[in-house]
Design a protein around this motif. Structure first.
Motif, PDB file in Angstrom:
ATOM      1  N   LEU A  61      30.043   0.842  -1.852  1.00  0.00           N
ATOM      2  CA  LEU A  61      29.109   0.834  -2.981  1.00  0.00           C
ATOM      3  C   LEU A  61      27.861   1.610  -2.583  1.00  0.00           C
ATOM      4  O   LEU A  61      27.213   1.277  -1.599  1.00  0.00           O
ATOM      5  N   ILE A  62      27.556   2.634  -3.372  1.00  0.00           N
ATOM      6  CA  ILE A  62      26.338   3.422  -3.156  1.00  0.00           C
ATOM      7  C   ILE A  62      25.365   3.095  -4.275  1.00  0.00           C
ATOM      8  O   ILE A  62      25.727   3.124  -5.451  1.00  0.00           O
ATOM      9  N   ILE A  63      24.126   2.745  -3.901  1.00  0.00           N
ATOM     10  CA  ILE A  63      23.069   2.500  -4.885  1.00  0.00           C
ATOM     11  C   ILE A  63      21.910   3.445  -4.563  1.00  0.00           C
ATOM     12  O   ILE A  63      21.219   3.270  -3.561  1.00  0.00           O
ATOM     13  N   ASP A  64      21.709   4.442  -5.415  1.00  0.00           N
ATOM     14  CA  ASP A  64      20.618   5.401  -5.234  1.00  0.00           C
ATOM     15  C   ASP A  64      19.374   4.885  -5.955  1.00  0.00           C
ATOM     16  O   ASP A  64      19.465   4.065  -6.866  1.00  0.00           O
ATOM     17  N   GLU A  65      18.226   5.392  -5.543  1.00  0.00           N
ATOM     18  CA  GLU A  65      16.922   4.962  -6.078  1.00  0.00           C
ATOM     19  C   GLU A  65      16.788   3.444  -5.980  1.00  0.00           C
ATOM     20  O   GLU A  65      16.366   2.769  -6.922  1.00  0.00           O
ATOM     21  N   ILE A  66      17.115   2.926  -4.815  1.00  0.00           N
ATOM     22  CA  ILE A  66      17.128   1.478  -4.573  1.00  0.00           C
ATOM     23  C   ILE A  66      15.743   0.853  -4.735  1.00  0.00           C
ATOM     24  O   ILE A  66      15.640  -0.333  -5.058  1.00  0.00           O
ATOM     25  N   SER A  67      14.695   1.630  -4.558  1.00  0.00           N
ATOM     26  CA  SER A  67      13.340   1.056  -4.621  1.00  0.00           C
ATOM     27  C   SER A  67      13.038   0.443  -5.980  1.00  0.00           C
ATOM     28  O   SER A  67      12.185  -0.436  -6.086  1.00  0.00           O
ATOM     29  N   MET A  68      13.728   0.874  -7.020  1.00  0.00           N
ATOM     30  CA  MET A  68      13.445   0.386  -8.369  1.00  0.00           C
ATOM     31  C   MET A  68      14.275  -0.842  -8.744  1.00  0.00           C
ATOM     32  O   MET A  68      14.104  -1.389  -9.828  1.00  0.00           O
ATOM     33  N   LEU A  69      15.171  -1.278  -7.851  1.00  0.00           N
ATOM     34  CA  LEU A  69      16.013  -2.428  -8.153  1.00  0.00           C
ATOM     35  C   LEU A  69      15.319  -3.713  -7.700  1.00  0.00           C
ATOM     36  O   LEU A  69      14.928  -3.845  -6.545  1.00  0.00           O
ATOM     37  N   HIS A  70      15.168  -4.654  -8.605  1.00  0.00           N
ATOM     38  CA  HIS A  70      14.520  -5.931  -8.315  1.00  0.00           C
ATOM     39  C   HIS A  70      15.375  -6.750  -7.359  1.00  0.00           C
ATOM     40  O   HIS A  70      16.603  -6.691  -7.399  1.00  0.00           O
ATOM     41  N   ARG A  71      14.742  -7.526  -6.506  1.00  0.00           N
ATOM     42  CA  ARG A  71      15.471  -8.335  -5.514  1.00  0.00           C
ATOM     43  C   ARG A  71      16.481  -9.270  -6.166  1.00  0.00           C
ATOM     44  O   ARG A  71      17.566  -9.485  -5.632  1.00  0.00           O
ATOM     45  N   ASN A  72      16.140  -9.854  -7.307  1.00  0.00           N
ATOM     46  CA  ASN A  72      17.071 -10.761  -7.994  1.00  0.00           C
ATOM     47  C   ASN A  72      18.321 -10.027  -8.447  1.00  0.00           C
ATOM     48  O   ASN A  72      19.424 -10.578  -8.420  1.00  0.00           O
ATOM     49  N   GLN A  73      18.153  -8.784  -8.868  1.00  0.00           N
ATOM     50  CA  GLN A  73      19.307  -8.008  -9.317  1.00  0.00           C
ATOM     51  C   GLN A  73      20.208  -7.633  -8.143  1.00  0.00           C
ATOM     52  O   GLN A  73      21.427  -7.639  -8.282  1.00  0.00           O
TER      53      GLN A  73
ATOM     54  N   PRO B 132       9.954  -1.605  -8.094  1.00  0.00           N
ATOM     55  CA  PRO B 132      10.740  -2.277  -9.136  1.00  0.00           C
ATOM     56  C   PRO B 132       9.832  -2.834 -10.221  1.00  0.00           C
ATOM     57  O   PRO B 132       8.659  -3.092  -9.990  1.00  0.00           O
ATOM     58  N   ILE B 133      10.408  -3.020 -11.390  1.00  0.00           N
ATOM     59  CA  ILE B 133       9.668  -3.634 -12.490  1.00  0.00           C
ATOM     60  C   ILE B 133       9.880  -5.136 -12.399  1.00  0.00           C
ATOM     61  O   ILE B 133      10.990  -5.604 -12.191  1.00  0.00           O
ATOM     62  N   GLY B 134       8.810  -5.860 -12.512  1.00  0.00           N
ATOM     63  CA  GLY B 134       8.893  -7.320 -12.467  1.00  0.00           C
ATOM     64  C   GLY B 134       7.948  -7.921 -13.469  1.00  0.00           C
ATOM     65  O   GLY B 134       7.351  -7.217 -14.287  1.00  0.00           O
ATOM     66  N   GLU B 135       7.822  -9.202 -13.381  1.00  0.00           N
ATOM     67  CA  GLU B 135       6.873  -9.907 -14.239  1.00  0.00           C
ATOM     68  C   GLU B 135       5.463  -9.680 -13.700  1.00  0.00           C
ATOM     69  O   GLU B 135       5.274  -9.478 -12.497  1.00  0.00           O
ATOM     70  N   GLU B 136       4.473  -9.737 -14.567  1.00  0.00           N
ATOM     71  CA  GLU B 136       3.098  -9.466 -14.136  1.00  0.00           C
ATOM     72  C   GLU B 136       2.598 -10.481 -13.122  1.00  0.00           C
ATOM     73  O   GLU B 136       1.728 -10.180 -12.321  1.00  0.00           O
ATOM     74  N   TRP B 137       3.157 -11.680 -13.129  1.00  0.00           N
ATOM     75  CA  TRP B 137       2.727 -12.724 -12.200  1.00  0.00           C
ATOM     76  C   TRP B 137       3.397 -12.594 -10.828  1.00  0.00           C
ATOM     77  O   TRP B 137       2.990 -13.250  -9.886  1.00  0.00           O
ATOM     78  N   GLU B 138       4.415 -11.749 -10.701  1.00  0.00           N
ATOM     79  CA  GLU B 138       5.136 -11.618  -9.441  1.00  0.00           C
ATOM     80  C   GLU B 138       4.348 -10.800  -8.427  1.00  0.00           C
ATOM     81  O   GLU B 138       3.770  -9.770  -8.767  1.00  0.00           O
TER      82      GLU B 138
ATOM     83  N   SER C 205       4.470  -8.483  -4.869  1.00  0.00           N
ATOM     84  CA  SER C 205       5.412  -7.483  -4.372  1.00  0.00           C
ATOM     85  C   SER C 205       6.581  -8.129  -3.644  1.00  0.00           C
ATOM     86  O   SER C 205       7.730  -7.736  -3.827  1.00  0.00           O
ATOM     87  N   LYS C 206       6.303  -9.136  -2.835  1.00  0.00           N
ATOM     88  CA  LYS C 206       7.369  -9.773  -2.058  1.00  0.00           C
ATOM     89  C   LYS C 206       8.401 -10.444  -2.955  1.00  0.00           C
ATOM     90  O   LYS C 206       9.508 -10.717  -2.544  1.00  0.00           O
ATOM     91  N   ASP C 207       8.017 -10.710  -4.201  1.00  0.00           N
ATOM     92  CA  ASP C 207       8.934 -11.320  -5.154  1.00  0.00           C
ATOM     93  C   ASP C 207       9.809 -10.294  -5.861  1.00  0.00           C
ATOM     94  O   ASP C 207      10.733 -10.668  -6.572  1.00  0.00           O
ATOM     95  N   LYS C 208       9.493  -9.025  -5.693  1.00  0.00           N
ATOM     96  CA  LYS C 208      10.198  -7.981  -6.435  1.00  0.00           C
ATOM     97  C   LYS C 208      11.089  -7.094  -5.575  1.00  0.00           C
ATOM     98  O   LYS C 208      12.197  -6.782  -5.970  1.00  0.00           O
TER      99      LYS C 208
END
Length: 192
Positions: free
Chosen positions: A98-110, A144-150, A152-155
């Motif tokens: 599995l290759i995932i490019d532009e990994i920086s934009m993927l949220h940790r939960n995803q 990554p895009i996250g909730e405004e209350w998150e 960085s370590k949460d994203k």
């Protein structure tokens, strides 16, 4: 690290984070590895965190490929409904890389959700169900895009359980192939 060394590490079967500044050749190395896998009949899923990046790799979004859509979490009930779809079950059974490019934009939960999907379909508790994962990108670019209350370590996906358990080997490409005398590139390299 030179591109040839990174490619050799990819071929070793290790889980890898391929990174470096813009123009260092991440996409080139990925394309070389994809070509190698196809020549050797190894089923590979080519994905990215955004549609544009996926199009550049002739792949699809990780969200679509893994069946997670915009969800941050997936339930066993949802995965059982995916298992009823033969095309999806076959895709998951076959995949070895599995290759995932532009990994920086993927949220940790995803990323944790992708890990859960692969473990479910592979019936394997190893990270990502035993599938080799290749993450590519630069965490000094788009977050990554996250909730405004998150915080960085949460994203960031490198903070996810899946990332940590995968024991990712970092391949940091250092040679510059595309850009010269670029102020943004110089700043990013200084931060690194």
């Amino acid at each position: 690290m030179q591109q040839s060394k990174a490619l050799a590490i990819l071929k070793s079967g290790r889980n890898v984070f391929l990174t470096g500044s813009a123009g260092a050749g991440k996409t080139y190395v990925l394309n070389q590895y994809i070509q190698y896998l196809k020549q050797h009949g190894v089923p590979v899923a080519i994905t990215a965190s955004t549609g544009i990046a996926a199009t550049h790799m002739n792949g699809q979004t990780i969200h679509s490929w893994a069946g997670i859509g915009i969800k941050d979490y997936v339930s066993d009930r949802y995965l059982a409904s995916l298992r009823d779809k033969k095309y999806f079950r076959d895709k998951m059974d076959k995949v070895k890389v599995l290759i995932i490019d532009e990994i920086s934009m993927l949220h940790r939960n995803q990323l944790d959700a992708v890990d859960y999907v692969l473990k479910f379909f592979k019936q394997n508790d190893e990270p990502f169900g035993g599938v080799q994962v290749i993450f590519s990108g630069d965490f000094f670019q788009l977050p990554p895009i996250g909730e405004e209350w998150e915080e960085s370590k949460d994203k960031f996906c490198f903070m996810s359980d899946a990332w940590v358990q995968a024991k990712v080997h970092i391949c940091y490409l250092t040679e510059q192939y595309r850009q010269t005398n670029n102020a943004l590139n110089d700043i990013l390299n200084e931060i690194r």
